[in-house]
Write an enzyme that holds these catalytic residues in place. Sequence first.
Site, PDB file in Angstrom:
ATOM      1  N   CYS A   2       6.301  12.100 -26.766  1.00 41.82           N
ATOM      2  CA  CYS A   2       6.718  12.347 -25.401  1.00 41.82           C
ATOM      3  C   CYS A   2       6.615  13.829 -25.081  1.00 41.82           C
ATOM      4  CB  CYS A   2       8.162  11.881 -25.214  1.00 41.82           C
ATOM      5  SG  CYS A   2       8.434  10.180 -25.756  1.00 41.82           S
ATOM      6  N   ARG A  45       8.042   9.885 -21.099  1.00 38.81           N
ATOM      7  CA  ARG A  45       8.000   8.959 -22.213  1.00 38.81           C
ATOM      8  C   ARG A  45       6.641   8.312 -22.423  1.00 38.81           C
ATOM      9  NH1 ARG A  45      10.739   3.101 -23.304  1.00 38.81           N
ATOM     10  NH2 ARG A  45      10.581   3.181 -25.571  1.00 38.81           N
ATOM     11  N   LEU A  46       6.188   8.352 -23.673  1.00 40.11           N
ATOM     12  CA  LEU A  46       5.091   7.524 -24.159  1.00 40.11           C
ATOM     13  C   LEU A  46       5.734   6.451 -25.023  1.00 40.11           C
ATOM     14  CD1 LEU A  46       2.101   6.852 -24.626  1.00 40.11           C
ATOM     15  CD2 LEU A  46       2.109   8.494 -26.510  1.00 40.11           C
ATOM     16  N   ASN A  70      10.885  14.414 -28.781  1.00 42.52           N
ATOM     17  CA  ASN A  70       9.440  14.230 -28.843  1.00 42.52           C
ATOM     18  C   ASN A  70       9.105  14.055 -30.310  1.00 42.52           C
ATOM     19  OD1 ASN A  70       6.627  14.411 -28.683  1.00 42.52           O
ATOM     20  ND2 ASN A  70       6.666  16.651 -28.676  1.00 42.52           N
ATOM     21  N   GLY A  71       8.524  12.906 -30.675  1.00 43.50           N
ATOM     22  CA  GLY A  71       8.134  12.707 -32.068  1.00 43.50           C
ATOM     23  C   GLY A  71       8.553  11.351 -32.594  1.00 43.50           C
ATOM     24  N   GLU A  72       8.628  11.265 -33.905  1.00 45.89           N
ATOM     25  CA  GLU A  72       9.003  10.026 -34.580  1.00 45.89           C
ATOM     26  C   GLU A  72       9.919  10.348 -35.763  1.00 45.89           C
ATOM     27  OE1 GLU A  72       8.211   7.070 -33.560  1.00 45.89           O
ATOM     28  OE2 GLU A  72       6.474   7.363 -32.260  1.00 45.89           O
ATOM     29  N   ASP A  93      13.701   4.703 -32.696  1.00 47.38           N
ATOM     30  CA  ASP A  93      13.948   5.578 -33.841  1.00 47.38           C
ATOM     31  C   ASP A  93      14.797   6.781 -33.446  1.00 47.38           C
ATOM     32  OD1 ASP A  93      11.272   6.066 -32.518  1.00 47.38           O
ATOM     33  OD2 ASP A  93      11.477   7.940 -33.623  1.00 47.38           O
TER      34      ASP A  93
END
Length: 504
Positions: A2, A45-46, A70-72, A93
Amino acid sequence: MCGIVAAVGNIDPEICRKMLARIAHRGPDDTGELGISNIWLGHQRLSIMDVEGGRQPLADQAESAFVVANGEIYNHTELRAQLSDVEFGTGSDTEAALHLLRLHGPAALPRLRGMFALAFALPDGGFLAARDRLGVKPLYWARRPDGVLFASELRAFEPADRPAVRSFPPGMYWTPETGLVRFADAVPASLREPPARPIPWQRVTRQVRETLVASVEQRMMSEAGIGVFLSGGLDSAIIAAIAARWMRANGRKLPTFAVGSAGSSDLVAARLIAEWLGTEHHEIELTEANVLEALPEAVRVIEHYDPSLVRSSVPNLLLARYTVGHVHAVLTGEGADELFAGYSYLHEPPFTEPTALHAELVRSVSELHHLNLQRCDRTTMAFGLEARVPFLDRAVVETALSIAPEDKLVRPGAREKQLLREAFAGWLPEEILWRPKEQFGDGSGAADVLNAAAKELLTRIHEPIASSPDVRLRDESESLYYSLWRKELAGIQVADTLGMFATT
């Protein structure tokens, strides 16, 4: 994956909304914002995980804490199990990070395994911003008289604020009370010196293989499709081999994506790998026309004018534009050359001496966020495509740097990355496993096409090519890239770009 914007202080929310709009490309699926106390949080948001329920800013059930990220977080399942008393409201997550931060504050950060830049807020005005230990995900900040701003990209900031923009340092967090505090190093102190004794070769190859397989499999989580950027080289081929095996075990076929000029050795090699692995393979052909069109865009997207970075970004940009029509996340091979001494300069003096080689590997891994990771993030996120980097998992980095540098030297009868090649014997065709390394521009045929496109673009520019007393521009092409960069990012200090921005 994101884009985020955050503000602390008495900053006009409309400034923050404009900042968020400038990075809408990072998250085309949704926009969210929250104002609380003296804090503003914004999110583009993606949707990758919990597509339906993972909207941000994300709050806990009692709305006692909020986060944008932003990230995982790849170990979120483990973290959920550890937080057995917590009521989770989504499958995102990011929610694991939210509850961990709510309960433990900054002490939670070392427990997050993954790539992230985040801003966390409490109703009473408590605030924390943080970035992952390697800086895989970008974060910038700027101090103003009325507060502090944070954003995922340089272009988000107002032109008037750009001279104050700095790169937020990896492995650190910031609160208004503590200032910057380090919570993790890119390379742990225990690994900055070369190991005292070499580990038996067979044991090393097994450790490398098992650790990398685990890293790839952990990164296969996605509700929106996942593929692999397949360059035709060893690193992405190994990633593809692991991912394809995982996909087959789960009854699916892996999509792979390659780019190069017609007949280039990279395209030929990628095709061979795809056939061997049985992937759903896609190719993008580089032409002078599509490179000419992408060249100015690449400079704008990566927010840099370094010639090698620009040249490698153009093919990646074209590939990402195509790929996002098929999947929303890809695995890439970034980091392998830095960890396993793949670059040709690492096999020349002074790096033929083990201690010097190890020191250079530690340095290059620690500084990946300046260049290669920036290119990787920007060229994919320009189209809302998430890139994941399995070689830069914490366990892979620590395993690779615990290997004696002597085992990474090129000796008679050995090739660069010999250890990595042997670790995956049988996973790939022999001609790929032992294919000599080529620079990306050479193997893909991109260098010739790019040079021709740059010359054509120079003839079309009707304004003077920029120069600067603060930076030495090495040739006409770099001056062209610098002109495009300066035009796009007016106000950014040239001196800062030389080190990709100061860290404090």
